[in-house]
Design a protein around this motif. Structure first.
Motif, PDB file in Angstrom:
ATOM      1  N   SER A  51       0.821  -1.221   0.000  1.00 61.25           N
ATOM      2  CA  SER A  51       0.000   0.000   0.000  1.00 61.25           C
ATOM      3  C   SER A  51       0.858   1.277   0.000  1.00 61.25           C
ATOM      4  O   SER A  51       0.353   2.377  -0.165  1.00 61.25           O
ATOM      5  CB  SER A  51      -0.932   0.012   1.204  1.00 61.25           C
ATOM      6  N   ARG A  52       2.183   1.114   0.179  1.00 59.52           N
ATOM      7  CA  ARG A  52       3.048   2.309   0.179  1.00 59.52           C
ATOM      8  C   ARG A  52       3.268   2.834  -1.242  1.00 59.52           C
ATOM      9  O   ARG A  52       3.583   2.053  -2.137  1.00 59.52           O
ATOM     10  CB  ARG A  52       4.404   1.977   0.789  1.00 59.52           C
ATOM     11  N   PRO A  53       3.122   4.136  -1.449  1.00 61.13           N
ATOM     12  CA  PRO A  53       3.320   4.673  -2.791  1.00 61.13           C
ATOM     13  C   PRO A  53       4.797   4.713  -3.177  1.00 61.13           C
ATOM     14  O   PRO A  53       5.659   4.901  -2.319  1.00 61.13           O
ATOM     15  CB  PRO A  53       2.762   6.095  -2.681  1.00 61.13           C
ATOM     16  N   ASP A 112       0.960   6.309  -7.997  1.00 58.38           N
ATOM     17  CA  ASP A 112       0.255   5.652  -6.883  1.00 58.38           C
ATOM     18  C   ASP A 112      -0.556   6.674  -6.090  1.00 58.38           C
ATOM     19  O   ASP A 112      -1.304   6.309  -5.186  1.00 58.38           O
ATOM     20  CB  ASP A 112       1.265   4.991  -5.932  1.00 58.38           C
ATOM     21  N   GLY A 187       1.423   4.914   3.377  1.00 61.59           N
ATOM     22  CA  GLY A 187       0.371   4.422   2.478  1.00 61.59           C
ATOM     23  C   GLY A 187      -0.988   4.283   3.133  1.00 61.59           C
ATOM     24  O   GLY A 187      -1.748   3.361   2.818  1.00 61.59           O
ATOM     25  N   PHE A 443      -4.714   9.754   1.478  1.00 61.13           N
ATOM     26  CA  PHE A 443      -3.616   9.181   2.259  1.00 61.13           C
ATOM     27  C   PHE A 443      -3.790   9.681   3.691  1.00 61.13           C
ATOM     28  O   PHE A 443      -3.187  10.688   4.101  1.00 61.13           O
ATOM     29  CB  PHE A 443      -2.264   9.667   1.729  1.00 61.13           C
TER      30      PHE A 443
END
Ligand SMILES: CCCCCCCCCCCCC/C=C/[C@@H](O)[C@H](CO)NC(=O)CCCCCCCCCCCCCCC
Ligand SMILES: Nc1ncnc2c1ncn2[C@@H]1O[C@H](COP(=O)(O)OP(=O)(O)OP(=O)(O)O)[C@@H](O)[C@H]1O
Ligand SMILES: [Ca+2]
Length: 465
Positions: A51-53, A112, A187, A443
């Motif tokens: 889920s981290r950009p 993202d 994220g 976010f």
């Protein structure tokens, strides 16, 4: 160092008032292989967090708030993004609508997330660009108010650098660029309800925080001429608008929200992992499975005609530093409904008492001239327009500008206000508003609950790089 091997871990530490800070710790080891194994294991752990950009598109409004957007990004945010190996394409906006137009041109799908550095107005611009682009690519006509909209899976990040920053405050709990940057890096994901605003089958705007007619519309309209004053313009225009004590006549009709569990008079607020927002989503999914989702229910419209000082529809609490509990303290970020607050004509003194309660613990809805409803849809038509429409049918009647056409001498107030739509002005004397459940994602994670004061020190810290 000779014979010693080391690596540094950057992590997030919770501080007071929902603030997050970046800390670091260095580990030493005499065994090089062991040291490398640790580095490898930590890298794999970070890589596994999908889920981290990794790639972001950043829009900076250099003129928002105190005009510090560029400096805030360069000094406080970019170094953290670098540390977390996030690459960012940065656009410094040159005019209003630059970011919105740009979002229709670039390949948004390679990012993202989209980050806006600015205030609520800048967020609104980016959100319009993103929602508009997704609908265009999905072949959806935004002008039809009944059409279900395509959800946006690309998250939006807000680095606060505006004048009110209520969307950031109400979704993170503090206005602090470093905290917001860290929520982007880990994220986080917070879905948000969005209201669509139409008039006569024409799309006008979307709103996520405040859609306000009367008091907040007039403040905004006056304050736009005083942008040079910076954030103080709102206090100046607020005082002026308060003194003018203008009321507006019209008809509000709405459909009370049925599928939600909460009420605007609840004592509990929307917080991280909110069970009311979760239950709403589950209910919506169940309805989808049964094929009920897009059926319009036309029953149960409640109609209220009157003279109003303010008509406010809020999709979230609208908490901000001016009012830490917000316009509707129990409103939910993602429950598919909005709180409709009607403030009827009352004395200046009573209106002041109402305003002051936004700044203390007293209940601002506990007044006979204030009504609050949780709604999924509503409409407003100003008396001015209603009268004009009936005049069109009754050809030959003269109209007298802002005064009552039937009795020119009676001085009935038929003036029109403006809408304050997330800090952008919108002129329309009739609107049709529908709440779109969880249309966009931020976010963020909502406001965290600290069970006890010591918890923020001992609670889990998160690994950064
Ligand atoms: C006596 C103190 C009363 C204080 C009452 C404070 C209520 C404040 C509620 C703020 C709610 C903000 C909702 C967010 C809206 C944003 O999408 C939008 C864009 O950023 N911001 C504004 O429109 C900016 C709106 C700014 C509103 C400022 C209102 C100031 C009112 C001052 C009245 C003074 C009366 C004094 C009489 C002696
Ligand atoms: N380069 C630019 N020049 C002029 N206006 C811009 C530029 N970039 C963006 N804008 C517009 O400026 C408006 C206001 O910006 P922003 O929301 O960042 O600040 P603010 O109004 O001071 O804060 P708030 O909305 O929180 O009260 C936005 O509507 C945006 O469209
Ligand atoms: Ca809501």
């Amino acid at each position: 160092m000779s014979k010693l091997h080391a690596f540094t871990v950057h992590y997030i530490k919770r501080a007071r008032n929902h603030r997050w800070r970046c800390s670091e710790i260095t580990f030493w080891c005499i065994d090089e292989q062991l040291c490398n194994q640790w580095i490898q294991a930590l890298k794999e752990l970070l890589d596994s967090q999908k889920s981290r950009p990794k790639q972001l598109l950043v829009y900076i409004n250099p003129y928002g708030g105190k005009r510090q957007g560029k400096r805030i990004y360069e000094q406080k945010v970019a170094p953290l993004f670098n540390l977390a190996s996030i690459s960012a394409d940065v656009v410094i906006t040159e005019h209003a609508n630059h970011a919105k137009d740009n979002l229709f041109e670039v390949n948004i799908y390679k990012y993202d997330g989209i980050v806006c550095v600015g205030g609520d107005g800048m967020f609104s611009e980016v959100m319009h660009g993103l929602i508009g682009r997704i609908q265009k690519d999905s072949g959806i006509d935004q002008n039809n108010p009944k059409t279900p909209l395509a959800q946006c899976s690309i998250r939006i990040g807000i680095i606060p650098a505006g004048s009110t920053d209520c969307i950031c405050y109400a979704t993170v709990g503090i206005i602090d660029p470093e905290t917001s940057a860290l929520h982007i890096i880990v994220g986080d994901c917070q879905p948000l309800d969005v209201s669509s605003i139409h008039h006569n089958n024409t799309f006008l705007k979307y709103s996520v925080s405040l859609l306000g007619y009367g008091f907040y519309g007039d403040i905004l309209k006056d304050s736009e001429k005083k942008r040079w004053m910076g954030p103080m313009r709102y206090d100046f225009s607020g005082f002026k608008t308060f003194l003018s004590h203008q009321y507006y006549e019209g008809t509000v009709s709405f459909q009370p929200a049925k599928g939600t569990v909460g009420s605007p008079r609840d004592k509990e607020s929307c917080r991280t992992g909110c069970h009311i927002c979760r239950q709403t989503k589950q209910l919506e999914e169940q309805q989808k499975n049964y094929g009920f989702e897009h059926k319009e229910v036309e029953d149960e419209w409640k109609v209220i005609k009157g003279k109003f000082l303010a008509i406010n529809a809020v999709n979230m609490s609208c908490a901000c530093p001016r009012s830490p509990k917000g316009l509707s303290p129990a409103a939910h970020l993602a429950d598919g409904s909005a709180d409709l607050i009607l403030v009827r004509k009352c004395s200046r003194f009573n209106f002041l008492r109402y305003l002051v309660r936004h700044t203390n613990q007293d209940d601002q809805f506990d007044f006979p001239f204030v009504d609050v409803y949780r709604v999924k849809r509503f409409q407003f038509t100003s008396k001015h327009l209603e009268d004009n429409e009936s005049d069109i049918k009754d050809v030959g009647k003269k109209r007298f500008g802002q005064f009552c056409s039937d009795h020119p001498a009676c001085c009935c107030n038929l003036a029109n206000s403006t809408w304050n739509c997330d800090g952008e002005t919108l002129d329309s004397s009739a609107v049709e508003v529908r709440v779109r459940c969880q249309l966009v994602k931020l976010f963020a994670r909502g406001i965290e609950i600290y069970k006890d004061e010591a918890a923020y020190n001992s609670s889990s810290n998160e690994l950064l790089s």
